[in-house]
Design a protein around this motif. Structure first.
Motif, PDB file in Angstrom:
ATOM      1  N   ALA A  65       0.840  -1.210   0.000  1.00 39.46           N
ATOM      2  CA  ALA A  65       0.000   0.000   0.000  1.00 39.46           C
ATOM      3  C   ALA A  65       0.870   1.253   0.000  1.00 39.46           C
ATOM      4  N   SER A  66       1.989   1.206   0.710  1.00 39.16           N
ATOM      5  CA  SER A  66       2.917   2.342   0.720  1.00 39.16           C
ATOM      6  C   SER A  66       3.545   2.541  -0.650  1.00 39.16           C
ATOM      7  N   VAL A  67       3.857   1.444  -1.315  1.00 36.76           N
ATOM      8  CA  VAL A  67       4.425   1.524  -2.663  1.00 36.76           C
ATOM      9  C   VAL A  67       3.402   2.145  -3.617  1.00 36.76           C
ATOM     10  N   ALA A  68       2.156   1.727  -3.513  1.00 36.03           N
ATOM     11  CA  ALA A  68       1.102   2.262  -4.386  1.00 36.03           C
ATOM     12  C   ALA A  68       0.923   3.764  -4.152  1.00 36.03           C
ATOM     13  N   LEU A  69       0.943   4.183  -2.897  1.00 36.71           N
ATOM     14  CA  LEU A  69       0.816   5.610  -2.581  1.00 36.71           C
ATOM     15  C   LEU A  69       2.010   6.392  -3.122  1.00 36.71           C
ATOM     16  N   LEU A  70       3.202   5.873  -2.918  1.00 42.16           N
ATOM     17  CA  LEU A  70       4.402   6.527  -3.415  1.00 42.16           C
ATOM     18  C   LEU A  70       4.356   6.644  -4.936  1.00 42.16           C
ATOM     19  N   ARG A  71       3.966   5.564  -5.616  1.00 46.34           N
ATOM     20  CA  ARG A  71       3.879   5.580  -7.078  1.00 46.34           C
ATOM     21  C   ARG A  71       2.937   6.689  -7.534  1.00 46.34           C
ATOM     22  N   GLU A  72       1.804   6.825  -6.866  1.00 46.85           N
ATOM     23  CA  GLU A  72       0.839   7.854  -7.243  1.00 46.85           C
ATOM     24  C   GLU A  72       1.402   9.252  -6.996  1.00 46.85           C
ATOM     25  N   GLN A  73       2.084   9.447  -5.876  1.00 41.22           N
ATOM     26  CA  GLN A  73       2.683  10.745  -5.573  1.00 41.22           C
ATOM     27  C   GLN A  73       3.776  11.094  -6.580  1.00 41.22           C
ATOM     28  N   VAL A  74       4.581  10.118  -6.957  1.00 41.65           N
ATOM     29  CA  VAL A  74       5.647  10.364  -7.931  1.00 41.65           C
ATOM     30  C   VAL A  74       5.040  10.650  -9.302  1.00 41.65           C
ATOM     31  N   ARG A  75       3.966   9.955  -9.666  1.00 43.45           N
ATOM     32  CA  ARG A  75       3.283  10.247 -10.937  1.00 43.45           C
ATOM     33  C   ARG A  75       2.784  11.691 -10.961  1.00 43.45           C
ATOM     34  N   GLU A  76       2.225  12.141  -9.848  1.00 42.21           N
ATOM     35  CA  GLU A  76       1.763  13.530  -9.768  1.00 42.21           C
ATOM     36  C   GLU A  76       2.938  14.495  -9.919  1.00 42.21           C
ATOM     37  N   LEU A  77       4.057  14.173  -9.304  1.00 41.67           N
ATOM     38  CA  LEU A  77       5.253  15.012  -9.433  1.00 41.67           C
ATOM     39  C   LEU A  77       5.733  15.031 -10.879  1.00 41.67           C
ATOM     40  N   ALA A  88       3.973  14.559 -13.573  1.00 43.95           N
ATOM     41  CA  ALA A  88       3.013  15.347 -14.355  1.00 43.95           C
ATOM     42  C   ALA A  88       3.247  16.839 -14.146  1.00 43.95           C
ATOM     43  N   ALA A  89       3.472  17.240 -12.904  1.00 44.48           N
ATOM     44  CA  ALA A  89       3.720  18.655 -12.616  1.00 44.48           C
ATOM     45  C   ALA A  89       5.020  19.125 -13.259  1.00 44.48           C
ATOM     46  N   LEU A  90       6.055  18.324 -13.172  1.00 42.01           N
ATOM     47  CA  LEU A  90       7.345  18.679 -13.781  1.00 42.01           C
ATOM     48  C   LEU A  90       7.237  18.724 -15.298  1.00 42.01           C
ATOM     49  N   ASN A  91       6.515  17.775 -15.879  1.00 45.01           N
ATOM     50  CA  ASN A  91       6.310  17.752 -17.323  1.00 45.01           C
ATOM     51  C   ASN A  91       5.560  18.996 -17.772  1.00 45.01           C
ATOM     52  N   HIS A  92       4.534  19.356 -17.026  1.00 46.69           N
ATOM     53  CA  HIS A  92       3.758  20.564 -17.342  1.00 46.69           C
ATOM     54  C   HIS A  92       4.646  21.805 -17.258  1.00 46.69           C
TER      55      HIS A  92
END
Length: 153
Positions: free
Chosen positions: A129-141, A143-147
């Protein structure tokens, strides 16, 4: 020399980039021997993951998905084609585009790669569950960096 205060913006412990950089390097070290058994480098493995999900892909779409420029993707794909994993062909509907498709060898490699995620996670004492949360947070990061990078270019 005077020690910086706790609010020093240049303190390594305050940086987001450093733990991401260190984690990326350490993950690559863990992947290297596992992927070597398949004859793949980590960037090649990422290309294969995309192609195993959907083929054909264009060079541009692969670059976009993997956040790599064509100057990086093209030599990578040439090496994969030489290894017999993919074929590159011109799109008959648009000669400017190059289509990337898996060969039979590339398709067959998927079955051999099924063990990679499990082997990578062996010995890591991290809650799924921690890995899944981290993956989602990194994906958001990402996306923000790409933008942000598109705004500056």
């Amino acid at each position: 020399m005077e020690l910086p205060d706790e609010d020093d913006a240049l303190d390594l412990d305050r940086q987001v980039c450093f733990p991401l950089y260190a984690a990326s390097n350490l993950l690559n070290r863990l992947y290297r021997p596992i992927l070597a058994e398949l004859g793949l480098t980590y960037p090649q493995y990422l290309v294969m993951l995309v192609l195993w999900k959907q083929t054909p892909q264009t060079v541009g779409s692969l670059g976009d998905m993997l956040h790599l420029d064509s100057g990086t993707v093209t030599p990578l794909l040439k090496r994969m084609e030489s290894a017999g994993l993919i074929v590159r062909t011109r799109d008959p509907q648009d000669e400017r585009r190059v289509l990337i498709e898996l060969t039979h060898v590339g398709c067959d490699l998927r079955a051999k790669a099924m063990h990679v995620p499990l082997r990578l996670s062996e010995g890591l004492d991290i809650d799924p569950a921690s890995v899944a949360l981290l993956r989602e947070q990194v994906r958001e990061l990402v996306a923000a960096l790409n933008h942000a990078s598109h705004l500056k270019s």
